[in-house]
Write a protein that holds these residues in place. Structure first.
Motif, PDB file in Angstrom:
ATOM      1  N   HIS A 264       0.883  -1.295  -0.013  1.00  0.00           N
ATOM      2  CA  HIS A 264       0.146  -0.008  -0.056  1.00  0.00           C
ATOM      3  C   HIS A 264       0.900   1.326  -0.021  1.00  0.00           C
ATOM      4  O   HIS A 264       2.039   1.245   0.477  1.00  0.00           O
ATOM      5  N   ALA A 266       1.824   4.707   1.590  1.00  0.00           N
ATOM      6  CA  ALA A 266       2.109   5.043   3.046  1.00  0.00           C
ATOM      7  C   ALA A 266       1.037   6.064   3.265  1.00  0.00           C
ATOM      8  O   ALA A 266       0.101   6.040   4.507  1.00  0.00           O
ATOM      9  N   TYR A 269      -2.216   4.532   4.021  1.00  0.00           N
ATOM     10  CA  TYR A 269      -2.365   3.829   5.389  1.00  0.00           C
ATOM     11  C   TYR A 269      -2.441   4.671   6.491  1.00  0.00           C
ATOM     12  O   TYR A 269      -3.332   4.645   7.454  1.00  0.00           O
ATOM     13  N   CYS A 307       4.693   6.122   9.422  1.00  0.00           N
ATOM     14  CA  CYS A 307       4.247   4.980   9.467  1.00  0.00           C
ATOM     15  C   CYS A 307       4.763   4.008  10.568  1.00  0.00           C
ATOM     16  O   CYS A 307       4.005   3.146  11.028  1.00  0.00           O
ATOM     17  N   LEU A 416       4.721  -0.650   3.004  1.00  0.00           N
ATOM     18  CA  LEU A 416       4.073   0.631   2.930  1.00  0.00           C
ATOM     19  C   LEU A 416       5.073   1.597   2.017  1.00  0.00           C
ATOM     20  O   LEU A 416       6.423   1.440   2.412  1.00  0.00           O
TER      21      LEU A 416
END
Length: 492
Positions: A264, A266, A269, A307, A416
């Motif tokens: 995904h 970042a 997220y 993250c 990420l």
């Protein structure tokens, strides 16, 4: 400014930080303010340095010298030292619309250009800035102050991040009627959804938005230009339009296995996590969870660090961050002299938390991801990397050399991608029929913040590319000035 011998008598102090083992259990800000007396001593450290660089805001090549908004730093440092906090606040807000944001999330290029930093620690400028604005709110000195007279001119601002809010604030103060359009469900843009609560709690953002509303600015959420309202309609309904949408188009990795599940961007997220946190304290589970997972963050910047901090609070199993550059030096090099921003090693809040929780700094340096490998269900299970060396030729061109025998396999359940942003999203470009330059930023006319469309201006990351909150504020302020000149010229 300050006390003549203050930088000799007093050591640098910065806000206290909650213990990493405690703060990873919640989503509250990790910093705690210093006392009033401590802040006044920090103000005393500001030297009478004759030619202060801290507030210059000069772009020198790729380096920034001093504060982009040209904050009157020596002046409010001196006022703090003398205990004249309300006057210091008046000086602070002359140049910075939102010190409560920059005082929390700015990397403080001003401190890197502090004269005291030549051979000692810099004045705690960022901490003082935050202390001034926080005291201003606490003491009730900051109250709604709508303009006494309206000009009859109206402006639509697209995007409610720091550039859009600064632009709106300035134009509203000038007496224009301002409407801000935001496609998300909350106002704030990057400030709301791009920066985690640990660095900037959202009641701080909402407090400012309420103040702007009380001063007459209208906010419209859940509205996307080109979908919910057309660009042509905006241009007909308002005297001017300013695009402050940011550079949200993420850079991607085009390597084997990129299509696998569990990989995904970042910002997706971080955004989903913050929205779920605000909506339900994560009870709705409408976010990407790192709980019990091997997490790999690709990209060595601030977004990657955020993250890491988020994944730790999810109670991930393991976490590692890949960066393509070598580890930064502990001290300035000859190629990075004062008063440039110091490119030196530091232990960010996220890395400190990871070091305490996992026993090591999660960062891996000079590393290149070669491929993702998935399991039988199409979910990522590992990635393959190689160590690299980055070299430059006489013309400044850089080359990446892979080091033979340095290949390595890393387990990964959640990957990420945090390697930056490449420019504005295509939907916005199509809606306004605007072109991008070769660096995928919108074309503009010199420093006028104008576009090829009459009455359409742009500011912030959408204009200059991915940058800092403090730069977005500067851009918003300057675009507001240019827009004001344009609209007022139509009255003649």
């Amino acid at each position: 400014m300050g006390k003549d011998t203050g930088f000799i008598e007093y050591d640098r102090e910065v806000p206290l930080e909650r213990k990493p083992s405690d703060r990873v259990q919640d989503w509250k800000e990790y910093q705690q303010p210093l006392s009033k007396d401590s802040m006044e001593k920090q103000g005393a450290r500001c030297m009478d340095c004759a030619t202060p660089f801290c507030h210059t805001g000069i772009q020198l090549g790729k380096s920034m010298i001093g504060c982009p908004t040209n904050n009157l730093i020596p002046e409010w440092n001196d006022l703090i030292y003398r205990g004249r906090w309300k006057e210091a606040l008046e000086k602070l807000v002359k140049t910075n619309n939102f010190p409560e944001f920059t005082g929390r999330v700015c990397p403080a290029p001003c401190e890197g250009s502090c004269t005291a930093a030549i051979n000692d620690s810099p004045v705690a400028i960022k901490s003082i800035e935050r202390a001034i604005i926080d005291k201003g709110f606490t003491e009730g000195w900051i109250t709604p102050n709508p303009p006494a007279i309206r000009t009859g001119k109206s402006v639509a601002i697209v995007g409610s991040g720091p550039a859009g809010l600064a632009c709106a604030d300035q134009l509203n103060k000038m007496g224009h009627s301002v409407t801000v359009y935001e496609r998300s469900d909350r106002i704030g843009g990057l400030l709301m959804y791009g920066i985690p609560n640990m660095k900037l709690e959202k009641d701080i953002v909402e407090r400012r938005v309420r103040l702007l509303e009380a001063e007459g600015i209208q906010f419209v959420t859940n509205t996307e230009i080109g979908k919910d309202i057309q660009a042509v309609e905006l241009r007909k309904s308002f005297n001017a339009v300013i695009l402050c949408t940011g550079a949200h188009k993420p850079r991607d990795l085009f390597i084997e296995g990129r299509e696998l599940k569990g990989i995904h961007f970042a910002m997706d997220y971080l955004t989903a996590n913050t929205k779920s946190l605000l909506d339900s304290n994560l009870a709705d589970h409408a976010y990407l969870s790192a709980e019990g997972k091997d997490v790999v963050v690709i990209g060595g910047g601030d977004t990657g660090a955020d993250c890491i901090a988020t994944a730790l609070r999810h109670q991930c199993k393991r976490i590692v961050q890949f960066g393509k550059h070598p580890k930064l030096p502990m001290e300035r090099t000859a190629a990075n002299p004062w008063p440039e921003f110091p490119n030196t090693f530091s232990l960010d809040y996220a890395y400190e938390e990871a070091s305490v929780q996992t026993g090591k700094d999660p960062r891996e340096y000079s590393i290149l991801t070669k491929r993702f490998i998935g399991d039988e269900s199409g979910h990522v299970k590992e990635l393959h990397t190689v160590q690299i060396e980055i070299a430059s030729d006489l013309y400044g061109n850089t080359f990446i050399h892979e080091i033979p025998g340095s290949e390595k396999i890393w387990p990964a359940d959640l990957v990420l991608i945090a390697i930056g942003f490449s420019g504005a999203e295509k939907e916005l470009l199509d809606a306004f029929t605007l072109d991008q330059d070769k660096r995928q930023k919108m074309n503009v006319t010199n420093d006028k913040y104008t576009t090829n469309l009459d009455g359409v201006f742009i500011a912030g990351d959408v204009r200059r590319g991915q940058s800092l909150v403090v730069w977005a504020i500067k851009e918003g302020r300057e675009a507001a000035n240019e827009c004001d000149k344009y609209m007022m010229s139509k009255m003649k």
